[in-house]
Design a protein around this motif. Structure first.
Motif, short mmCIF file in Angstrom:
data_model
loop_
_atom_site.label_atom_id
_atom_site.label_comp_id
_atom_site.label_asym_id
_atom_site.label_seq_id
_atom_site.Cartn_x
_atom_site.Cartn_y
_atom_site.Cartn_z
N ARG A 124 0.87 -1.17 0.00
CA ARG A 124 0.00 0.00 0.00
C ARG A 124 0.91 1.23 0.00
NH1 ARG A 124 -2.19 0.52 6.16
NH2 ARG A 124 -0.12 0.43 7.09
N ALA A 125 0.37 2.35 -0.46
CA ALA A 125 1.23 3.53 -0.62
C ALA A 125 0.49 4.79 -0.20
CB ALA A 125 1.68 3.65 -2.08
N CYS A 126 1.26 5.78 0.22
CA CYS A 126 0.69 7.04 0.71
C CYS A 126 1.60 8.18 0.26
CB CYS A 126 0.66 6.92 2.24
SG CYS A 126 0.33 8.43 3.11
N LEU A 127 1.00 9.28 -0.16
CA LEU A 127 1.80 10.43 -0.59
C LEU A 127 1.78 11.52 0.47
CD1 LEU A 127 0.90 10.98 -4.34
CD2 LEU A 127 2.87 9.85 -3.34
N VAL A 128 2.91 12.14 0.67
CA VAL A 128 3.01 13.21 1.68
C VAL A 128 3.66 14.42 1.03
CG1 VAL A 128 4.12 13.85 3.86
CG2 VAL A 128 3.28 11.54 3.55
N GLU A 129 3.14 15.62 1.32
CA GLU A 129 3.75 16.83 0.75
C GLU A 129 5.13 17.06 1.37
OE1 GLU A 129 0.60 17.00 1.80
OE2 GLU A 129 -0.60 17.58 0.05
N GLU A 130 6.09 17.39 0.52
CA GLU A 130 7.47 17.54 0.94
C GLU A 130 7.68 18.58 2.05
OE1 GLU A 130 9.80 17.34 -2.58
OE2 GLU A 130 11.66 17.72 -1.51
N PRO A 131 7.06 19.78 1.96
CA PRO A 131 7.33 20.77 3.01
C PRO A 131 6.90 20.30 4.40
CG PRO A 131 6.27 21.82 1.13
CD PRO A 131 6.20 20.35 0.89
N LEU A 132 5.82 19.52 4.45
CA LEU A 132 5.34 19.04 5.75
C LEU A 132 6.34 18.04 6.34
CD1 LEU A 132 2.71 20.16 6.70
CD2 LEU A 132 1.58 18.06 6.03
N ALA A 133 6.81 17.13 5.48
CA ALA A 133 7.79 16.15 5.95
C ALA A 133 9.08 16.86 6.34
CB ALA A 133 8.06 15.12 4.85
N ALA A 134 9.49 17.84 5.53
CA ALA A 134 10.74 18.55 5.83
C ALA A 134 10.63 19.25 7.19
CB ALA A 134 11.03 19.57 4.72
N ALA A 135 9.45 19.83 7.47
CA ALA A 135 9.27 20.54 8.74
C ALA A 135 9.37 19.58 9.92
CB ALA A 135 7.91 21.25 8.75
N LEU A 136 8.75 18.41 9.77
CA LEU A 136 8.83 17.42 10.85
C LEU A 136 10.27 16.97 11.05
CD1 LEU A 136 5.71 15.20 10.12
CD2 LEU A 136 6.18 16.41 12.25
N GLY A 137 10.96 16.74 9.93
CA GLY A 137 12.36 16.29 10.01
C GLY A 137 13.27 17.35 10.60
N ALA A 138 12.86 18.61 10.46
CA ALA A 138 13.67 19.71 11.00
C ALA A 138 13.34 19.94 12.47
CB ALA A 138 13.43 20.99 10.20
N GLY A 139 12.44 19.13 13.00
CA GLY A 139 12.11 19.25 14.43
C GLY A 139 11.08 20.32 14.72
N MET A 140 10.38 20.83 13.69
CA MET A 140 9.37 21.86 13.94
C MET A 140 8.10 21.19 14.49
SD MET A 140 10.05 24.00 10.45
CE MET A 140 8.75 25.19 10.49
N ASN A 141 7.38 21.93 15.32
CA ASN A 141 6.13 21.42 15.85
C ASN A 141 5.03 21.81 14.87
OD1 ASN A 141 3.83 20.85 17.23
ND2 ASN A 141 4.10 22.47 18.78
N ILE A 142 4.62 20.87 14.00
CA ILE A 142 3.70 21.27 12.94
C ILE A 142 2.28 21.52 13.45
CG2 ILE A 142 5.03 20.21 11.04
CD1 ILE A 142 2.75 18.08 10.95
N ALA A 143 2.02 21.10 14.68
CA ALA A 143 0.67 21.33 15.23
C ALA A 143 0.53 22.77 15.76
CB ALA A 143 0.40 20.34 16.35
N TYR A 144 1.64 23.53 15.77
CA TYR A 144 1.64 24.91 16.27
C TYR A 144 0.51 25.70 15.60
CZ TYR A 144 3.45 29.71 16.77
OH TYR A 144 3.60 31.05 17.03
N ARG A 145 -0.20 26.49 16.37
CA ARG A 145 -1.40 27.16 15.83
C ARG A 145 -1.08 28.42 15.02
NH1 ARG A 145 -5.38 24.31 17.94
NH2 ARG A 145 -7.02 25.60 17.08
N GLY A 146 0.14 28.89 15.13
CA GLY A 146 0.50 30.08 14.35
C GLY A 146 1.12 29.68 13.01
N GLY A 147 1.59 30.69 12.28
CA GLY A 147 2.21 30.40 10.98
C GLY A 147 3.71 30.15 11.14
N GLN A 148 4.23 29.20 10.37
CA GLN A 148 5.67 28.93 10.37
C GLN A 148 6.13 28.80 8.92
OE1 GLN A 148 6.90 26.04 13.63
NE2 GLN A 148 5.04 25.09 12.90
N MET A 149 7.32 29.30 8.63
CA MET A 149 7.79 29.21 7.24
C MET A 149 8.94 28.22 7.11
SD MET A 149 9.12 32.10 4.58
CE MET A 149 7.56 32.49 3.83
N ILE A 150 8.82 27.37 6.10
CA ILE A 150 9.91 26.44 5.80
C ILE A 150 10.32 26.61 4.35
CG2 ILE A 150 8.23 24.55 5.40
CD1 ILE A 150 10.87 22.96 6.77
N VAL A 151 11.63 26.63 4.11
CA VAL A 151 12.15 26.78 2.75
C VAL A 151 13.04 25.58 2.47
CG1 VAL A 151 13.52 28.23 1.21
CG2 VAL A 151 12.10 29.31 2.97
#
Ligand SMILES: Nc1ncnc2c1ncn2[C@@H]1O[C@H](COP(=O)(O)OP(=O)(O)OP(=O)(O)O)[C@@H](O)[C@H]1O
Ligand SMILES: [Mg+2]
Length: 348
Positions: A124-151
């Motif tokens: 089975r397979a699942c697709l994930v958007e790259e910026p979201l994965a990159a943010a998790l891998g960078a240790g960002m808390n993606i559940a944060y309620r404010g805006g965060q920028m990842i490049v």
């Protein structure tokens, strides 16, 4: 579901594979050598990388990913099948595979990638958007309620995204990243020094002396090329100043993408980004002084993630280790049957 869980970061320059419970187990170049006559895949990955620009006529070296998306499906199929086989061996159960793709891919491309993963051996397979994965891998808390920028500055694309509450509020992708910077060095040396250098040499110059700002103490590298005038081999010294001058316009293009996303960001979230700063991921983030340049031109705090090259693969790992993140963010694995139905519903 029994069987291994695997995350694949399918990049323009490199393919990384994360196995749940083990970490990043594979980092290979996104290149393949094909038989020039039959088109059969003869070799893949790092073994082929050193052949770039040196291959005999009987071999064709191809880059099956262009600008962040698959340009040669049959080669990517062969690659994924080979790496799945290498990791899973003769296990009875097929693995669950998570694949990352740029935020900009279309619905049609999504279903094609899912189909390809299943055809290449995923249960089975699942697709994930790259910026979201990159943010998790960078240790960002993606559940944060404010805006965060990842490049994410990869080989083929620069992806800029604003995340909030686990989703992407907005994103932009531009086809200017590490490869464009190396190509700019090649063009500069041909124009200003009458010397042609190959892709691997331009890459080496960028890594060793490339810098995003003028330096007070110059760096230099001795390297080789071919005279544009006499066509004879030649040696030349390239300085960090020349590399900066060569890459300057492409760096401006990267800054433009960030500015455009900042302009489109609603004021509340822009304020959050001013507080939180910007996080850089992808191999391009390793260019000397790039963080300082972006900081100066955006007036925001900019930090390079720890281990930027591995961020996307590590982020897939975080998602796999915590099923909650997957479900909370509406990511679901699809099986062969789902994909058939999905394709039928959309008349694909
Ligand atoms: N030390 C360094 N200095 C400058 N650039 C670097 C350095 N190390 C790697 N890079 C660049 O990073 C790029 C590769 O980054 P990465 O592996 O994140 O790309 P990718 O994921 O394969 O591409 P994409 O995400 O665009 O599909 C290459 O262009 C490479 O030249
Ligand atoms: Mg990438």
């Amino acid at each position: 579901m029994p069987g291994l869980q695997i995350g694949i970061d399918l990049g323009t320059t490199s393919i990384l594979v994360y196995v749940r419970g083990k970490g990043v187990v594979l980092h290979e170049a996104s290149v393949a050598a094909l038989d020039a006559k039959t088109g059969d895949v003869l070799a893949l990955g790092n073994r082929v990388y050193q052949m770039v620009g040196r291959n005999p006529d009987s071999l064709r070296v191809v880059h099956p990913m262009r600008d962040g998306v698959i340009s040669d499906f049959s080669v990517i199929h062969a690659m994924i099948a080979y790496y799945i086989k290498r990791i899973c061996g003769n296990r009875m159960f097929k693995p669950s595979v998570m694949i990352c793709m740029p935020a900009s891919v279309t619905g049609l491309e999504r279903s094609a990638i899912l189909e390809l993963a299943i055809a290449a051996g995923a249960g089975r397979a699942c697709l994930v958007e790259e910026p979201l994965a990159a943010a998790l891998g960078a240790g960002m808390n993606i559940a944060y309620r404010g805006g965060q920028m990842i490049v994410d500055i990869g080989g083929g694309t620069t992806d800029v995204a604003v995340l909030t509450m686990g989703t992407m509020a907005l994103s932009r992708s531009a086809k200017v990243a590490g490869n464009a910077l190396s190509a700019a060095i090649q063009r500069y040396l041909r124009r200003e020094r009458n010397v042609m250098v190959g892709d691997l040499t331009a890459e080496e110059i960028k890594r060793k002396v490339g810098c995003a700002r003028l330096r007070s103490t110059e760096l230099a590298i001795y390297t080789r090329g071919q005279s544009y005038i006499t066509r004879l081999p030649t040696r030349l010294e390239v300085s960090s100043t020349e590399s900066f001058l060569a890459m300057r316009e492409r760096l401006d293009d990267i800054i433009d993408v960030i500015h455009r996303v900042l302009e489109e960001t609603p004021p509340e979230m822009a304020g959050d980004i001013a507080d939180q700063g910007v996080v850089l991921t992808g191999g391009g983030a390793l260019l000397r002084d790039l963080d300082a340049l972006l900081q100066e031109r955006t007036q925001l705090r900019v930090r390079v993630a720890k281990d930027p090259v591995n961020c996307v693969a590590l982020g897939l790992g975080v998602m796999m280790e915590s099923q909650n993140i997957l479900e909370e963010n509406s990511y679901f694995y699809r099986t062969d049957d789902d994909i058939g139905e999905y394709a039928r519903n959309r008349n694909l």
